[in-house]
Design a protein around this motif. Structure first.
Motif, PDB file in Angstrom:
ATOM      1  N   ILE A 327       1.046  -1.044  -0.027  1.00 52.28           N
ATOM      2  CA  ILE A 327      -0.008  -0.144  -0.001  1.00 52.28           C
ATOM      3  C   ILE A 327       0.493   1.025  -0.147  1.00 52.28           C
ATOM      4  N   ASP A 328       1.988   1.154   0.949  1.00 50.37           N
ATOM      5  CA  ASP A 328       2.959   2.546   0.615  1.00 50.37           C
ATOM      6  C   ASP A 328       3.393   2.749  -0.478  1.00 50.37           C
ATOM      7  N   PHE A 329       4.121   1.557  -1.669  1.00 48.14           N
ATOM      8  CA  PHE A 329       4.311   1.826  -2.754  1.00 48.14           C
ATOM      9  C   PHE A 329       3.364   2.157  -3.710  1.00 48.14           C
ATOM     10  N   LEU A 330       1.720   2.302  -3.935  1.00 48.63           N
ATOM     11  CA  LEU A 330       1.433   2.581  -4.348  1.00 48.63           C
ATOM     12  C   LEU A 330       1.353   3.920  -4.905  1.00 48.63           C
ATOM     13  N   PRO A 331       1.740   5.095  -4.204  1.00 47.93           N
ATOM     14  CA  PRO A 331       1.781   6.675  -4.859  1.00 47.93           C
ATOM     15  C   PRO A 331       2.983   6.618  -5.666  1.00 47.93           C
ATOM     16  N   MET A 332       4.066   5.412  -5.464  1.00 49.88           N
ATOM     17  CA  MET A 332       4.868   5.237  -6.071  1.00 49.88           C
ATOM     18  C   MET A 332       5.447   4.530  -7.236  1.00 49.88           C
ATOM     19  N   ILE A 333       3.943   3.118  -7.009  1.00 49.39           N
ATOM     20  CA  ILE A 333       3.412   3.095  -8.391  1.00 49.39           C
ATOM     21  C   ILE A 333       3.077   3.896  -9.597  1.00 49.39           C
TER      22      ILE A 333
END
Length: 445
Positions: A327-333
């Motif tokens: 979930i923490d990676f969603l903005p990155m992707i």
């Protein structure tokens, strides 16, 4: 986008050490992994960094995070000196130096750097770089003679008596020893400095293993495209999550539930009176705060699970560490797909199943529409594959046996054959950057 980053006398980095995202001109593989910023400047879509525990991978990320923090805060801190390289006595009297070269969203290229010691900036510089000779925007050097900074700028910035007076005042008393010259741009109003500040604030993201992403809440709240993208991606991970949603609270109600004092609530409200959002943490609960009309609203992240014909709502604390990490990676992707931003992640594989990690990275690297840049450290050797990465996108960190300093080098320096099993070669020690475990075998257990 990040072009190069140089580190001197910081943590495990002794002499000047460079990490760069420049594409090797001799490589012809994965041409879609290369972005052309200028005619003769080509940078890579991604880089992955391998190395044994304690080799210095995370120290490189910490150095980059420190530079970003200095720029955003506008000054250095006296405690930073304890991070000098410790294995040489003479380094105690030498400054720390950090320098970065990057390109902005409109492909301007800058080199910015600082050299500092204790609570004092000794040097600071900004150049327009790229093709041709570098052009100085400003150079700031601490004068030992009068214990004041000496500042030289591009002549275009000092064409009036007022602008010349401003620089003189900066040198005499406006610029404190621990403050960065770029922190004074509200007065200076240099477009080039504004470009630098904007890049560090909006285009460079450093994600540590403990980083929690409040931007997920803001994205789900303010961006319908991000919400649709996130739910589609999460559904594909087969984690049992039907959707990610937001639970709305009255701001006072949420804070009262966690027994937070009035001053903290009022502080959040003051921020919302001048900005569209604020973020924070209540115990282990991440929240986003927004002003909707005259109401102060808080939102927390929840997940929806479907079992049979029923939906069950979970708070984030109820989800596994791996699920929270994704979930923490969603903005990155999402940012990689939509923007030219640079995302730097320490321990990308933390808490993630190798199959999910492998599929996710493969998906990113195979996507020809990726606009952003991804740099990460990992121990997951299954990603050591030239079908996924170019040889110049694979970096190794290794300790120098003589002084224990970190050395950085790429797989491309070994000129590997196209058919070589890179993972097997790495685990067999062919490229270094792995633990030496012979003494472990000698333990009489």
């Amino acid at each position: 986008m990040l072009i190069r980053f140089n580190i001197t006398n910081f943590l495990s980095f002794n002499q000047e050490t460079e990490f760069n995202m420049l594409a090797a001109t001799s490589l012809r593989t994965h041409k879609d992994h290369v972005y052309s910023i200028k005619k003769d400047i080509h940078v890579l879509k991604a880089s992955t960094i391998y190395g044994a525990n304690g080799a210095g991978k995370s120290n490189m990320i910490k150095a980059l995070a420190s530079l970003k923090n200095f720029v955003l805060v506008g000054k250095i801190f006296s405690t930073v000196s304890k991070h000098k390289f410790k294995f040489k006595e003479e380094n105690h009297d030498l400054p720390i130096q950090l320098e970065i070269e990057f390109s902005t969203a409109d492909d301007k290229i800058y080199t910015y750097g600082i050299a500092f010691d204790d609570n004092m900036v000794l040097e600071e510089w900004l150049y327009r770089t790229g093709s041709g000779k570098p052009k100085a925007v400003f150079e700031r050097v601490h004068s030992v003679k009068n214990n004041l900074p000496s500042i030289k700028t591009d002549p275009k910035f000092v064409q009036t008596d007022k602008s010349q007076m401003l620089i003189s005042l900066m040198e005499e008393n406006l610029l404190k020893p621990n403050e960065l010259f770029i922190s004074k741009n509200d007065s200076l109003k240099y477009d080039e400095i504004n470009d630098v500040l904007e890049w560090f604030k909006n285009d460079l993201f450093v994600i540590n293993p403990e980083t929690k992403g409040p931007s997920v809440i803001a994205g789900l709240s303010l961006n319908e495209n991000f919400r649709a993208f996130s739910n589609e991606l999460f559904h594909s991970f087969d984690l049992g999550i039907q959707s990610l949603d937001l639970k709305s609270w009255d701001l006072d109600e949420l804070f009262n539930q966690y027994s937070m004092d009035r001053q903290q609530i009022e502080h959040i409200k003051k921020i919302l009176d001048i900005d569209e959002q604020a973020n924070g943490m209540l115990e282990k609960t991440m929240f986003g705060a927004f002003k909707e009309g005259n109401q102060y609203v808080a939102k927390t992240l929840v997940s929806s699970h479907a079992v049979g014909n029923n939906n069950y709502i979970f708070d984030m604390d109820d989800e596994s560490d791996g699920t929270q990490r994704l979930i923490d990676f969603l903005p990155m992707i999402y940012g990689l797909l939509e923007t030219k931003r640079t995302f730097v992640i320490d321990e990308l594989d933390r808490s993630l199943h190798p199959s999910i990690l492998h599929k996710l990275i493969h998906k990113i690297m195979d996507n020809r529409n990726i606009k952003g840049q991804l740099i990460f450290t990992t121990h997951e050797s299954s990603l050591l594959n030239c079908n996924i990465f170019r040889a110049d996108e694979i970096w190794f960190a290794q300790k120098n046996k003589e002084d224990q300093s970190t050395q950085l080098y790429t797989l491309h320096e070994f000129k590997p054959r196209a058919d070589l099993d890179i993972e097997k070669g790495y685990l067999n020690g062919r490229f270094g950057a792995i633990p030496f475990l012979a003494k472990l075998d000698d333990l009489n257990w």
